[in-house]
Design a protein around this motif. Structure first.
Motif, short mmCIF file in Angstrom:
data_model
loop_
_atom_site.label_atom_id
_atom_site.label_comp_id
_atom_site.label_asym_id
_atom_site.label_seq_id
_atom_site.Cartn_x
_atom_site.Cartn_y
_atom_site.Cartn_z
N THR A 93 0.84 -1.20 0.00
CA THR A 93 0.00 0.00 0.00
C THR A 93 0.88 1.25 0.00
O THR A 93 1.85 1.33 0.75
N GLY A 94 0.54 2.19 -0.86
CA GLY A 94 1.31 3.42 -0.95
C GLY A 94 2.40 3.38 -2.01
O GLY A 94 3.01 4.41 -2.31
N ASP A 95 2.66 2.20 -2.60
CA ASP A 95 3.70 2.08 -3.62
C ASP A 95 3.30 2.75 -4.93
O ASP A 95 2.11 2.87 -5.25
N THR A 96 4.31 3.14 -5.66
CA THR A 96 4.16 3.51 -7.07
C THR A 96 4.95 2.51 -7.88
O THR A 96 6.13 2.28 -7.61
N VAL A 97 4.29 1.85 -8.84
CA VAL A 97 4.95 0.81 -9.61
C VAL A 97 4.83 1.08 -11.11
O VAL A 97 3.83 1.65 -11.58
N LEU A 98 5.85 0.67 -11.85
CA LEU A 98 5.84 0.73 -13.30
C LEU A 98 5.48 -0.65 -13.84
O LEU A 98 6.11 -1.65 -13.46
N LEU A 99 4.50 -0.73 -14.71
CA LEU A 99 4.12 -1.99 -15.32
C LEU A 99 4.36 -1.93 -16.83
O LEU A 99 3.85 -1.04 -17.52
N ASP A 100 5.12 -2.88 -17.32
CA ASP A 100 5.49 -2.99 -18.72
C ASP A 100 4.33 -3.59 -19.53
O ASP A 100 3.26 -3.90 -18.99
N VAL A 101 4.55 -3.81 -20.82
CA VAL A 101 3.58 -4.50 -21.66
C VAL A 101 3.74 -6.01 -21.49
O VAL A 101 4.69 -6.48 -20.87
N GLY A 102 2.80 -6.77 -22.05
CA GLY A 102 2.91 -8.23 -22.04
C GLY A 102 1.78 -8.91 -21.30
O GLY A 102 1.16 -8.33 -20.40
N SER A 103 1.54 -10.16 -21.67
CA SER A 103 0.43 -10.91 -21.08
C SER A 103 0.69 -11.29 -19.62
O SER A 103 -0.25 -11.33 -18.81
N THR A 104 1.95 -11.58 -19.26
CA THR A 104 2.24 -11.93 -17.86
C THR A 104 2.13 -10.71 -16.96
O THR A 104 1.62 -10.79 -15.84
N VAL A 105 2.59 -9.56 -17.45
CA VAL A 105 2.40 -8.32 -16.68
C VAL A 105 0.91 -7.99 -16.59
O VAL A 105 0.44 -7.47 -15.58
N GLY A 106 0.17 -8.33 -17.64
CA GLY A 106 -1.28 -8.15 -17.58
C GLY A 106 -1.91 -8.98 -16.48
O GLY A 106 -2.86 -8.54 -15.82
N ALA A 107 -1.38 -10.19 -16.26
CA ALA A 107 -1.86 -11.03 -15.16
C ALA A 107 -1.57 -10.39 -13.81
O ALA A 107 -2.37 -10.49 -12.87
N LEU A 108 -0.42 -9.73 -13.70
CA LEU A 108 -0.12 -8.99 -12.47
C LEU A 108 -1.12 -7.86 -12.28
O LEU A 108 -1.61 -7.65 -11.16
N ALA A 109 -1.42 -7.12 -13.33
CA ALA A 109 -2.38 -6.02 -13.23
C ALA A 109 -3.72 -6.53 -12.73
O ALA A 109 -4.36 -5.91 -11.87
N ALA A 110 -4.16 -7.70 -13.24
CA ALA A 110 -5.41 -8.28 -12.78
C ALA A 110 -5.37 -8.60 -11.29
O ALA A 110 -6.35 -8.41 -10.57
N ALA A 111 -4.20 -9.07 -10.83
CA ALA A 111 -4.04 -9.41 -9.41
C ALA A 111 -4.02 -8.17 -8.53
O ALA A 111 -4.27 -8.26 -7.32
N LEU A 112 -3.73 -7.01 -9.12
CA LEU A 112 -3.67 -5.76 -8.34
C LEU A 112 -4.98 -4.99 -8.36
O LEU A 112 -5.09 -3.94 -7.73
N ALA A 113 -5.98 -5.52 -9.04
CA ALA A 113 -7.23 -4.77 -9.22
C ALA A 113 -7.92 -4.44 -7.90
O ALA A 113 -8.65 -3.45 -7.80
N GLY A 114 -7.71 -5.25 -6.86
CA GLY A 114 -8.34 -5.00 -5.58
C GLY A 114 -7.48 -4.22 -4.61
O GLY A 114 -7.85 -4.04 -3.44
#
Length: 270
Positions: A93-114
């Motif tokens: 909580t409170g982090d700022t993160v950089l997310l790249d392109v790609g399907s595996t990074v997309g899976a991370l984004a889905a896991a961060l939705a909450g």
């Protein structure tokens, strides 16, 4: 019709592309001609279907066929979900993160939705889509030129925006990782953007399912300064994982068979 000398040079360029040496500056020096002459040669060879252009050079047509992001979405799906879930545990909580392109990074984004109290900076349309309804996540978009194959932005505008931010962590995708710890990409523009992302983050993670460990499908590369972490799954060849750990790279191996439970991991001992 081109002269004999011109056709001889162009045939030699095709041969050099197969050796991974078809960089504009390198070719101009080798054949003692101007870079503009080489670019014209590359444009003609591309039109003739003898090579494929890349940022700053060329690769042979048969070197490797890059899949679209849509095609990659269902490849190693359970492994990518598990990798994304583990990577999400590294975000606080409170982090700022950089997310790249790609399907595996997309899976991370889905896991961060909450997540709550999180800022995500990205050039990926996939990440934006996954987090578009995430009320607890602030999404900052890096604009630029859209690359349809990866569904992400790159180029001077993207790089200029990136120079104005910093992050606690960056999560990168990749097309392959060599035993020497080099990151492989299909496009030099993507390599450049990843290098800048690494410079703007305190911690670096590369998310790559097992088939990408030891893979060398393309000719665009860069090396990440230590320390950094690879997050992969149990299909990664053990000898490749060992080679990377021997070079000082931390490797986290996620057990994707855990399903919806928190995936188990095996980490390197530093």
């Amino acid at each position: 019709m081109p002269s004999v000398a011109t056709e001889t040079r162009r045939s030699a360029i095709v041969d050099l592309a197969h050796e991974g040496l078809a960089n504009v500056e390198t070719l101009a020096s080798r054949f003692d001609v101007s870079p503009s002459t080489i670019r014209r040669d590359l444009a003609i060879l591309t039109t003739e279907g003898r090579i494929a252009r890349t940022y700053g050079g060329a690769i042979p047509i048969g070197a490797h066929s890059e899949s679209t992001l849509r095609q990659r979405m269902d490849e190693a799906h359970s492994a990518k979900v598990a990798i994304g879930q583990w990577a999400a545990t590294q975000v606080a909580t409170g982090d700022t993160v950089l997310l790249d392109v790609g399907s595996t990074v997309g899976a991370l984004a889905a896991a961060l939705a909450g997540a709550r109290g999180l800022t995500v900076i990205t050039a990926s349309l996939t990440v934006v889509t996954e987090l578009s309804d995430a009320g607890g996540v602030v999404v900052e978009c890096l604009g630029g030129r859209l690359r349809p194959m990866s569904q992400g932005f790159l180029g001077p505008l993207t790089e200029a925006a990136l120079e104005r931010v910093s992050a606690d962590a960056v999560f990168l995708g990749t097309d392959g990782i060599s035993d020497e710890g080099e990151i492989c990409e299909a496009d030099l523009g993507q390599v450049r953007l990843k290098e800048l992302m690494v410079r703007r983050a305190e911690r670096v993670y590369v998310l790559a399912h097992g088939e990408k460990i030891g893979a060398r499908p393309f000719h665009a590369w860069f090396r990440i300064p230590l320390p950094w972490t690879i997050v992969t799954d149990t299909t990664a060849p053990t000898e490749r994982v060992a080679a990377l750990r021997a070079r000082g790279v931390q490797v986290v191996v996620v057990d994707e068979t855990q399903g919806s439970r928190s995936p188990t991991t095996t980490e390197s001992v530093e």
